[in-house]
Motif scaffolding. Structure first.
Motif, PDB file in Angstrom:
ATOM      1  N   GLY A  54       0.831  -1.191   0.000  1.00 26.23           N
ATOM      2  CA  GLY A  54       0.000   0.000   0.000  1.00 26.23           C
ATOM      3  C   GLY A  54       0.866   1.241   0.000  1.00 26.23           C
ATOM      4  N   PRO A  55       0.288   2.421  -0.228  1.00 24.56           N
ATOM      5  CA  PRO A  55       1.067   3.653  -0.252  1.00 24.56           C
ATOM      6  C   PRO A  55       1.570   4.017   1.129  1.00 24.56           C
ATOM      7  CG  PRO A  55      -1.289   4.114  -0.438  1.00 24.56           C
ATOM      8  CD  PRO A  55      -1.140   2.625  -0.507  1.00 24.56           C
ATOM      9  N   ASP A  56       2.784   4.577   1.202  1.00 23.94           N
ATOM     10  CA  ASP A  56       3.378   4.944   2.479  1.00 23.94           C
ATOM     11  C   ASP A  56       2.577   6.013   3.204  1.00 23.94           C
ATOM     12  OD1 ASP A  56       5.335   3.145   2.201  1.00 23.94           O
ATOM     13  OD2 ASP A  56       6.873   4.541   1.511  1.00 23.94           O
ATOM     14  N   ASP A  57       1.988   6.933   2.446  1.00 21.22           N
ATOM     15  CA  ASP A  57       1.317   8.072   3.061  1.00 21.22           C
ATOM     16  C   ASP A  57      -0.128   7.783   3.440  1.00 21.22           C
ATOM     17  OD1 ASP A  57       3.604   9.554   2.720  1.00 21.22           O
ATOM     18  OD2 ASP A  57       3.026  10.195   0.709  1.00 21.22           O
ATOM     19  N   ASP A  58      -0.629   6.596   3.107  1.00 20.36           N
ATOM     20  CA  ASP A  58      -2.017   6.258   3.424  1.00 20.36           C
ATOM     21  C   ASP A  58      -2.085   5.723   4.845  1.00 20.36           C
ATOM     22  OD1 ASP A  58      -4.621   5.565   3.562  1.00 20.36           O
ATOM     23  OD2 ASP A  58      -4.537   3.969   2.053  1.00 20.36           O
ATOM     24  N   MET A  59      -2.548   6.560   5.769  1.00 18.84           N
ATOM     25  CA  MET A  59      -2.632   6.160   7.169  1.00 18.84           C
ATOM     26  C   MET A  59      -4.063   5.826   7.579  1.00 18.84           C
ATOM     27  SD  MET A  59       0.397   6.137   7.837  1.00 18.84           S
ATOM     28  CE  MET A  59       0.216   5.677   9.541  1.00 18.84           C
ATOM     29  N   GLY A  60      -4.916   5.558   6.606  1.00 18.69           N
ATOM     30  CA  GLY A  60      -6.278   5.179   6.899  1.00 18.69           C
ATOM     31  C   GLY A  60      -6.353   3.773   7.465  1.00 18.69           C
ATOM     32  N   HIS A 183      11.448  13.532  -1.287  1.00 21.10           N
ATOM     33  CA  HIS A 183      10.949  13.941  -2.609  1.00 21.10           C
ATOM     34  C   HIS A 183      10.282  12.715  -3.235  1.00 21.10           C
ATOM     35  CE1 HIS A 183      10.977  16.588  -6.206  1.00 21.10           C
ATOM     36  NE2 HIS A 183      10.998  15.435  -6.852  1.00 21.10           N
ATOM     37  N   HIS A 184       8.980  12.588  -3.005  1.00 21.04           N
ATOM     38  CA  HIS A 184       8.274  11.361  -3.371  1.00 21.04           C
ATOM     39  C   HIS A 184       7.834  11.377  -4.830  1.00 21.04           C
ATOM     40  CE1 HIS A 184       8.059  10.046   0.797  1.00 21.04           C
ATOM     41  NE2 HIS A 184       7.681  11.267   1.125  1.00 21.04           N
ATOM     42  N   LEU A 185       8.046  10.266  -5.498  1.00 13.90           N
ATOM     43  CA  LEU A 185       7.517  10.017  -6.834  1.00 13.90           C
ATOM     44  C   LEU A 185       6.837   8.650  -6.832  1.00 13.90           C
ATOM     45  CD1 LEU A 185      10.426  11.287  -9.152  1.00 13.90           C
ATOM     46  CD2 LEU A 185       8.246  12.420  -8.667  1.00 13.90           C
ATOM     47  N   PRO A 186       5.858   8.441  -7.689  1.00 14.68           N
ATOM     48  CA  PRO A 186       5.105   7.171  -7.659  1.00 14.68           C
ATOM     49  C   PRO A 186       5.964   5.927  -7.853  1.00 14.68           C
ATOM     50  CG  PRO A 186       3.952   8.800  -8.987  1.00 14.68           C
ATOM     51  CD  PRO A 186       5.284   9.389  -8.651  1.00 14.68           C
ATOM     52  N   GLN A 187       7.016   6.013  -8.664  1.00 12.19           N
ATOM     53  CA  GLN A 187       7.884   4.874  -8.926  1.00 12.19           C
ATOM     54  C   GLN A 187       9.336   5.328  -8.904  1.00 12.19           C
ATOM     55  OE1 GLN A 187       6.282   3.677 -12.764  1.00 12.19           O
ATOM     56  NE2 GLN A 187       5.200   1.957 -11.831  1.00 12.19           N
ATOM     57  N   SER A 188      10.231   4.426  -8.503  1.00  9.21           N
ATOM     58  CA  SER A 188      11.643   4.793  -8.380  1.00  9.21           C
ATOM     59  C   SER A 188      12.255   5.127  -9.737  1.00  9.21           C
ATOM     60  CB  SER A 188      12.427   3.651  -7.724  1.00  9.21           C
ATOM     61  OG  SER A 188      12.359   2.470  -8.513  1.00  9.21           O
ATOM     62  N   ASP A 197       7.577  17.093 -15.792  1.00  9.81           N
ATOM     63  CA  ASP A 197       6.957  17.142 -14.455  1.00  9.81           C
ATOM     64  C   ASP A 197       7.705  16.316 -13.407  1.00  9.81           C
ATOM     65  OD1 ASP A 197       6.316  14.850 -15.821  1.00  9.81           O
ATOM     66  OD2 ASP A 197       4.354  14.604 -14.856  1.00  9.81           O
ATOM     67  N   VAL A 198       8.655  15.484 -13.816  1.00  8.98           N
ATOM     68  CA  VAL A 198       9.369  14.642 -12.840  1.00  8.98           C
ATOM     69  C   VAL A 198      10.884  14.677 -13.021  1.00  8.98           C
ATOM     70  CG1 VAL A 198       7.443  13.044 -12.493  1.00  8.98           C
ATOM     71  CG2 VAL A 198       9.105  12.617 -14.343  1.00  8.98           C
ATOM     72  N   HIS A 199      11.398  15.368 -13.989  1.00 10.83           N
ATOM     73  CA  HIS A 199      12.824  15.329 -14.294  1.00 10.83           C
ATOM     74  C   HIS A 199      13.661  15.905 -13.148  1.00 10.83           C
ATOM     75  CE1 HIS A 199      16.405  16.496 -17.070  1.00 10.83           C
ATOM     76  NE2 HIS A 199      16.537  15.263 -16.601  1.00 10.83           N
ATOM     77  N   ILE A 200      14.654  15.142 -12.698  1.00  8.94           N
ATOM     78  CA  ILE A 200      15.576  15.567 -11.642  1.00  8.94           C
ATOM     79  C   ILE A 200      16.994  15.393 -12.177  1.00  8.94           C
ATOM     80  CG2 ILE A 200      16.264  15.251  -9.235  1.00  8.94           C
ATOM     81  CD1 ILE A 200      13.567  13.890  -8.775  1.00  8.94           C
ATOM     82  N   PRO A 201      17.574  16.423 -12.736  1.00 12.27           N
ATOM     83  CA  PRO A 201      18.863  16.287 -13.443  1.00 12.27           C
ATOM     84  C   PRO A 201      19.997  15.755 -12.565  1.00 12.27           C
ATOM     85  CG  PRO A 201      17.807  18.373 -13.984  1.00 12.27           C
ATOM     86  CD  PRO A 201      17.033  17.785 -12.855  1.00 12.27           C
ATOM     87  N   PHE A 202      20.097  16.208 -11.302  1.00 12.37           N
ATOM     88  CA  PHE A 202      21.282  15.829 -10.517  1.00 12.37           C
ATOM     89  C   PHE A 202      21.273  14.346 -10.151  1.00 12.37           C
ATOM     90  CE2 PHE A 202      18.395  16.658  -6.967  1.00 12.37           C
ATOM     91  CZ  PHE A 202      18.767  15.698  -6.037  1.00 12.37           C
ATOM     92  N   VAL A 203      20.090  13.713 -10.060  1.00 15.21           N
ATOM     93  CA  VAL A 203      20.041  12.276  -9.807  1.00 15.21           C
ATOM     94  C   VAL A 203      20.558  11.522 -11.024  1.00 15.21           C
ATOM     95  CG1 VAL A 203      18.522  10.306  -9.368  1.00 15.21           C
ATOM     96  CG2 VAL A 203      18.151  12.462  -8.152  1.00 15.21           C
TER      97      VAL A 203
END
Length: 398
Positions: A54-60, A183-188, A197-203
């Motif tokens: 399940g998602p990490d942020d879902d605390m339901g 810095h959360h993204l849906p997939q690694s 919308d998701v580009h992270i050049p330094f990584v």
């Protein structure tokens, strides 16, 4: 059969647990200590998986059906001893209760141990940046050990004879893991995606995605040829030991210490993952920790389930406190605090005999029938009752 003395040798079905709960409903509160219903994951699972349920942020509220495995029911009972000979030694003594004003024992002279440790730490770390301090704790010795075990696993078990890894490359890998934690993204794989919308050049510049995935798949902390079947956490046991040693490289530089539990959130499959109902984080790995008032951790251990190899009659909470405090070389220099999960009359007596000063909240059924007034009788009055001059119990009404 007396429900208090009834024991089960194997996991129960839900219907059997329900029947058992009905049986002990009529038992005295003083006879029963703690009651726990835990849903356990299966014994045999793919421990290499990184997929989460399940998602990490879902605390339901998640249905317990999401957790595969058996249901374990445990009920700790004060008047039933697994080791009669040891229990008889403790219960044979009659406890004499008397009400009086507190009489405090001699105060120990303040020790300079923690002050000296603090001065040594300040001298070594003064002027260093946060990154340099972190690298002082996660030192090259630990990183070199991880590199060695990872390369050994890749060559001996994955037949990747050309795989190599350096300490600097491992630091980059750990840095990307830290970055992904806030810095959360849906997939690694999206950390290397070039979409706007998701580009992270330094990584992308730091390490390629294929290289990151390969290190992640080979990452190891222990040699699989040295499997300890009695330790469910054998794969990371050396890392835990080395981390604890590194945490204490400056000594224990605080006098006030606390013992408590914490949960590392995890939804995947693993044999030691815990489900604890009613907690903010209900799924994950349970850790016991000895920390100072600053929050600095001096010693921690991973809870791997019930220890079937111990002959100690102490409760789980007492064993945890005593084990974590073994690293304290000067007991008189420290004051220990813990909550009612750990606290018991016998634990406080044992710690006092070792030289520790300790205090904590305690449950009513762990006071050996101490005649303390009820809440209705208190009416904002405090009451102090000593136990044969060793331990003092205070109850107050707010």
């Amino acid at each position: 059969m007396d429900p208090v003395n009834k024991k089960y040798k194997k996991a129960l079905k839900l219907s059997e647990i329900a029947n058992y709960l009905e049986e002990i409903d009529n038992s005295s509160d003083e006879d029963l200590n703690d009651m726990e219903v835990t849903i356990l994951p299966p014994e045999v699972v793919d421990e290499m998986t990184d997929m989460e349920e399940g998602p990490d942020d879902d605390m339901g509220v998640l249905p317990v059906s999401d957790v595969a495995g058996q249901v374990e029911f445990s009920c700790t009972i004060d008047n039933v001893a697994e080791h009669p000979n040891q229990a008889a030694l403790r219960t044979s003594k009659t406890i004499s209760w008397r009400k009086c004003n507190p009489v405090y024992s001699k105060i120990h002279n303040e020790s300079n141990t923690e002050k000296q440790c603090l001065e040594n730490m300040i001298t070594e770390l003064e002027g260093k940046s946060a990154v340099e301090i972190f690298e002082n704790i996660l030192c090259d010795e630990i990183l070199q050990y991880i590199v060695h075990e990872t390369v050994t696993y890749a060559k001996n078990y994955k037949n990747d004879l050309n795989f190599n890894l350096t300490v600097e490359e491992l630091k980059v890998f750990i840095g990307i893991l830290f970055f992904s934690s806030y810095h959360h993204l849906p997939q690694s794989k999206l950390y290397w995606c070039r979409d706007d919308d998701v580009h992270i050049p330094f990584v992308e510049k730091a390490m390629s995605r294929n290289r990151f995935d390969k290190i992640k798949s080979y990452l190891h902390f222990n040699d699989n040829s040295r499997i300890d079947k009695t330790d469910k956490a054998f794969k990371i046991r050396p890392f835990i030991n080395k981390a604890n040693e590194s945490f204490r490289k400056f000594g224990i530089f605080e006098s006030n210490l606390a013992v408590d539990e914490m949960i590392v959130k995890y939804f995947g499959h693993h044999g030691i993952k815990q489900f604890i109902k009613g907690k903010p984080v209900r799924f994950g790995y349970k850790l016991w920790a000895l920390c100072g008032v600053s929050g600095y951790c001096y010693n921690f251990s991973l809870y791997t389930g019930k220890d079937t190899h111990t002959s100690d009659s102490d409760s789980l909470g007492s064993r945890v406190v005593k084990k974590l405090l073994e690293v304290c070389s000067d007991p008189s220099a420290h004051i220990i605090y813990f909550d009612n999960f750990f606290s018991s009359m016998q634990l406080l007596i044992d710690l006092k005999s070792q030289g520790f000063r300790a205090t904590g909240t305690v449950r009513d059924n762990r006071t050996k029938k101490c005649p303390i007034m009820t809440k209705e009788e208190m009416k904002k009055k405090s009451e102090v009752i000593p136990i044969t001059g060793l331990i003092k119990i205070m109850k107050y009404y707010v």
